[in-house]
Design a protein around this motif. Structure first.
Motif, PDB file in Angstrom:
ATOM      1  N   GLY A  26      19.134  -3.947 -28.203  1.00  0.00           N
ATOM      2  CA  GLY A  26      18.740  -2.552 -28.043  1.00  0.00           C
ATOM      3  C   GLY A  26      19.202  -1.691 -29.202  1.00  0.00           C
ATOM      4  N   LEU A  27      20.441  -1.912 -29.651  1.00  0.00           N
ATOM      5  CA  LEU A  27      20.970  -1.175 -30.801  1.00  0.00           C
ATOM      6  C   LEU A  27      20.133  -1.414 -32.050  1.00  0.00           C
ATOM      7  N   LEU A  28      19.822  -2.682 -32.313  1.00  0.00           N
ATOM      8  CA  LEU A  28      19.078  -3.048 -33.518  1.00  0.00           C
ATOM      9  C   LEU A  28      17.678  -2.459 -33.527  1.00  0.00           C
ATOM     10  N   LYS A  29      17.091  -2.304 -32.357  1.00  0.00           N
ATOM     11  CA  LYS A  29      15.743  -1.742 -32.276  1.00  0.00           C
ATOM     12  C   LYS A  29      15.731  -0.235 -32.483  1.00  0.00           C
ATOM     13  N   ILE A  30      16.737   0.448 -31.975  1.00  0.00           N
ATOM     14  CA  ILE A  30      16.737   1.912 -31.990  1.00  0.00           C
ATOM     15  C   ILE A  30      17.352   2.500 -33.259  1.00  0.00           C
ATOM     16  N   ALA A  31      18.405   1.882 -33.775  1.00  0.00           N
ATOM     17  CA  ALA A  31      19.063   2.409 -34.980  1.00  0.00           C
ATOM     18  C   ALA A  31      18.124   2.350 -36.169  1.00  0.00           C
ATOM     19  N   ASP A  32      18.054   3.428 -36.943  1.00  0.00           N
ATOM     20  CA  ASP A  32      17.163   3.441 -38.110  1.00  0.00           C
ATOM     21  C   ASP A  32      17.929   3.388 -39.424  1.00  0.00           C
ATOM     22  N   ASP A  33      19.218   3.023 -39.348  1.00  0.00           N
ATOM     23  CA  ASP A  33      20.025   2.937 -40.569  1.00  0.00           C
ATOM     24  C   ASP A  33      21.074   1.837 -40.390  1.00  0.00           C
ATOM     25  N   PRO A  34      21.052   0.807 -41.242  1.00  0.00           N
ATOM     26  CA  PRO A  34      22.031  -0.284 -41.127  1.00  0.00           C
ATOM     27  C   PRO A  34      23.477   0.179 -41.225  1.00  0.00           C
ATOM     28  N   SER A  35      23.712   1.304 -41.897  1.00  0.00           N
ATOM     29  CA  SER A  35      25.095   1.788 -42.017  1.00  0.00           C
ATOM     30  C   SER A  35      25.654   2.183 -40.654  1.00  0.00           C
ATOM     31  N   LEU A  36      24.787   2.617 -39.750  1.00  0.00           N
ATOM     32  CA  LEU A  36      25.222   2.951 -38.393  1.00  0.00           C
ATOM     33  C   LEU A  36      25.631   1.681 -37.651  1.00  0.00           C
ATOM     34  N   ILE A  37      24.851   0.621 -37.818  1.00  0.00           N
ATOM     35  CA  ILE A  37      25.199  -0.665 -37.214  1.00  0.00           C
ATOM     36  C   ILE A  37      26.529  -1.173 -37.775  1.00  0.00           C
ATOM     37  N   SER A  38      26.740  -1.001 -39.064  1.00  0.00           N
ATOM     38  CA  SER A  38      27.989  -1.438 -39.694  1.00  0.00           C
ATOM     39  C   SER A  38      29.191  -0.713 -39.116  1.00  0.00           C
ATOM     40  N   LYS A  39      29.040   0.570 -38.835  1.00  0.00           N
ATOM     41  CA  LYS A  39      30.148   1.340 -38.266  1.00  0.00           C
ATOM     42  C   LYS A  39      30.448   0.911 -36.838  1.00  0.00           C
ATOM     43  N   LEU A  40      29.406   0.574 -36.080  1.00  0.00           N
ATOM     44  CA  LEU A  40      29.594   0.205 -34.678  1.00  0.00           C
ATOM     45  C   LEU A  40      30.093  -1.236 -34.522  1.00  0.00           C
ATOM     46  N   ARG A  58      25.630  -3.615 -18.109  1.00  0.00           N
ATOM     47  CA  ARG A  58      24.792  -3.741 -16.910  1.00  0.00           C
ATOM     48  C   ARG A  58      23.495  -2.953 -17.054  1.00  0.00           C
ATOM     49  N   ILE A  59      23.579  -1.771 -17.665  1.00  0.00           N
ATOM     50  CA  ILE A  59      22.371  -0.964 -17.893  1.00  0.00           C
ATOM     51  C   ILE A  59      21.401  -1.724 -18.786  1.00  0.00           C
ATOM     52  N   CYS A  60      21.924  -2.346 -19.827  1.00  0.00           N
ATOM     53  CA  CYS A  60      21.086  -3.098 -20.762  1.00  0.00           C
ATOM     54  C   CYS A  60      20.514  -4.351 -20.099  1.00  0.00           C
ATOM     55  N   LEU A  61      21.302  -5.018 -19.271  1.00  0.00           N
ATOM     56  CA  LEU A  61      20.827  -6.203 -18.561  1.00  0.00           C
ATOM     57  C   LEU A  61      19.700  -5.851 -17.601  1.00  0.00           C
ATOM     58  N   ALA A  62      19.683  -4.619 -17.143  1.00  0.00           N
ATOM     59  CA  ALA A  62      18.633  -4.158 -16.220  1.00  0.00           C
ATOM     60  C   ALA A  62      17.346  -3.785 -16.956  1.00  0.00           C
ATOM     61  N   GLY A  63      17.326  -4.010 -18.267  1.00  0.00           N
ATOM     62  CA  GLY A  63      16.116  -3.739 -19.043  1.00  0.00           C
ATOM     63  C   GLY A  63      15.997  -2.319 -19.559  1.00  0.00           C
ATOM     64  N   GLN A  64      17.093  -1.568 -19.549  1.00  0.00           N
ATOM     65  CA  GLN A  64      17.054  -0.162 -19.966  1.00  0.00           C
ATOM     66  C   GLN A  64      17.766   0.080 -21.291  1.00  0.00           C
ATOM     67  N   ALA A  65      17.926  -0.965 -22.100  1.00  0.00           N
ATOM     68  CA  ALA A  65      18.704  -0.837 -23.341  1.00  0.00           C
ATOM     69  C   ALA A  65      18.095   0.182 -24.301  1.00  0.00           C
ATOM     70  N   GLU A  66      16.802   0.053 -24.579  1.00  0.00           N
ATOM     71  CA  GLU A  66      16.170   0.964 -25.541  1.00  0.00           C
ATOM     72  C   GLU A  66      16.182   2.398 -25.034  1.00  0.00           C
ATOM     73  N   ARG A  67      15.910   2.553 -23.759  1.00  0.00           N
ATOM     74  CA  ARG A  67      15.908   3.891 -23.171  1.00  0.00           C
ATOM     75  C   ARG A  67      17.291   4.529 -23.265  1.00  0.00           C
ATOM     76  N   MET A  68      18.335   3.736 -22.966  1.00  0.00           N
ATOM     77  CA  MET A  68      19.689   4.262 -22.994  1.00  0.00           C
ATOM     78  C   MET A  68      20.120   4.620 -24.409  1.00  0.00           C
ATOM     79  N   PHE A  69      19.853   3.713 -25.378  1.00  0.00           N
ATOM     80  CA  PHE A  69      20.313   3.967 -26.736  1.00  0.00           C
ATOM     81  C   PHE A  69      19.512   5.061 -27.437  1.00  0.00           C
ATOM     82  N   THR A  70      18.302   5.320 -26.971  1.00  0.00           N
ATOM     83  CA  THR A  70      17.546   6.454 -27.495  1.00  0.00           C
ATOM     84  C   THR A  70      18.304   7.752 -27.235  1.00  0.00           C
ATOM     85  N   ILE A  71      19.037   7.788 -26.121  1.00  0.00           N
ATOM     86  CA  ILE A  71      19.834   8.969 -25.760  1.00  0.00           C
ATOM     87  C   ILE A  71      21.252   8.868 -26.303  1.00  0.00           C
ATOM     88  N   LEU A  72      21.855   7.684 -26.163  1.00  0.00           N
ATOM     89  CA  LEU A  72      23.273   7.519 -26.500  1.00  0.00           C
ATOM     90  C   LEU A  72      23.536   7.441 -28.003  1.00  0.00           C
TER      91      LEU A  72
END
Length: 288
Positions: free
Chosen positions: A82-96, A32-46
Motif C-alpha cells: 500500500g505504501l509503495l502504491k501511494i507514495a509518489d517520492d522514493p525519499s519518503l519510502i527511505s525515511k519510513l 489489520r486495516i491493510c489485511l482487510a484490503g483497505q491499505a490504499e484507502r488508509m495511506f491516501t489519508i495517513l
C-alpha cells in the motif's frame, strides 16, 4: 484515520517528556486495516500526515519510521504494498523504511524478490519507489544484486515463453529502471557481466514469435549498450515506437527523468490553474 493521528500525537508528547511508549498496538491496527484490503484507502489519508510530521523534527522522523518498521511480519506485505502504491517520492519510502531492508528479512524478500519477480503492477509508483529506495547509499549492493537477478529472469527463454506479456513487460521495466539507477563506478565494475547477460537476453527475445516481445529485447539492448559503451558504435534496431517502448526508454534514464516528469506535471497543473483563474477573472469582469 483520525484516532491514529491522535494516538501518534499523544505518543510524540509522551516521548517529548521522556516517557516510555509502545508502538505495538498501532502497528497491529494498521496491519489489520491493510489485511482487510483497505491499505490504499488508509495511506491516501495517513501518508500526507506522516510526510508533514517527517518535516517537523528528528523525533517525528523516528516515530514515523518506528511505526512502519514495527509492523508485524504477518501484515508487512500488505502494508508495504500500500505504501509503495501511494507514495509518489522514493525519499519518503527511505525515511519510513530507513535501513530496515538490511535487518528485516521479510521486508528484504518483498522488496528484492516478490514485488519484482512474482507480481506485476500497472502502478509504476511501485517500481519507482522500490528501486529508488534500494539505490540509497547503504543499500546499493542490493540494487546491483537485484539487477543481476532481473537480467537472469528477463533473458531466460523459458520465462519469456511461459509468462504473460504484461508480466514480462513489468520485469523489463524493472531491468531498465534498475540499470538507470547505477552510478558510473557500478557500470564500469559490472559492465562485462551485464553485457554478457544482455546479449543472451536480446537473442532470447529476438527468437520469440511475438513481435512485441522482440521489441522489448531491442529497446533494452539499445538502452543498455549506449550507456555502457557511450563512445562505441550505437546499436539500432528497426521497430515502430509505441507507448511501451517509449516508457522503457524513459525509465532507462534513471531518477533524473522521473524528477523532470514530476516537475513537468507540476508546471502543467500550475498552468491549468493559472488559466482557470484568468478565465474566472475575465468572466467576472464581463459580468461587471
Amino acid at each position: 484515520a483520525l484516532p491514529i493521528f491522535k494516538a501518534l500525537e499523544k505518543l510524540h508528547d509522551n516521548l517529548t517528556m521522556s516517557q516510555d511508549c509502545s508502538f505495538k498496538f498501532l502497528g497491529e491496527l494498521i496491519g489489520r486495516i491493510c489485511l482487510a484490503g483497505q491499505a490504499e484507502r488508509m495511506f491516501t489519508i495517513l501518508l500526507p500526515a506522516l510526510e508533514n510530521w517527517l518535516k517537523k523534527s528528528p523525533l517525528w522522523n523516528r516515530i514515523c519510521a518506528r511505526l512502519i518498521t514495527g509492523i508485524p511480519d504477518s501484515s508487512m506485505e500488505h502494508v508495504s504494498e500500500g505504501l509503495l502504491k501511494i507514495a509518489d517520492d522514493p525519499s519518503l519510502i527511505s525515511k519510513l523504511f530507513g535501513d530496515s531492508v538490511l535487518t528485516n528479512s521479510k521486508l528484504k524478500y518483498l522488496l528484492t524478490s516478490k514485488f519484482l519477480l512474482m507480481r506485476s503492477y500497472s502502478n509504476m509508483n511501485v517500481l519507482y519507489n522500490i528501486i529508488g529506495y534500494l539505490s540509497g547509499c547503504k543499500h546499493r549492493h542490493l540494487l546491483v544484486e537485484v539487477l543481476h537477478t532481473l537480467f537472469d529472469i528477463w533473458g531466460d527463454r523459458s520465462a519469456i515463453k511461459h509468462t504473460t506479456y504484461d508480466q514480462h513487460f513489468y520485469v523489463t521495466c524493472a531491468v531498465v529502471l534498475s540499470f538507470g539507477h547505477l552510478n558510473i563506478e557500478e557500470k564500469k565494475s559490472e559492465k562485462y557481466e551485464l553485457l554478457n547477460k544482455l546479449l543472451v537476453g536480446v537473442q532470447s527475445h529476438l527468437e520469440s514469435p511475438l513481435e512485441k516481445v522482440q521489441h522489448l529485447g531491442m529497446v533494452v539492448g539499445e538502452c543498455v549498450t549506449s550507456s555502457l559503451e557511450p563512445n562505441g558504435e550505437k546499436l539500432a534496431f528497426g521497430y515502430v515506437e509505441d507507448d511501451d517502448t517509449k516508457l522503457l526508454k524513459s525509465l532507462s534514464k534513471g531518477p533524473q527523468e522521473r524528477m523532470d516528469l514530476r516537475n513537468a506535471g507540476k508546471r502543467n497543473e500550475l498552468n491549468v490553474e493559472s488559466k482557470g483563474n484568468d478565465k474566472l477573472t475575465t468572466e467576472e469582469s464581463s459580468s461587471a
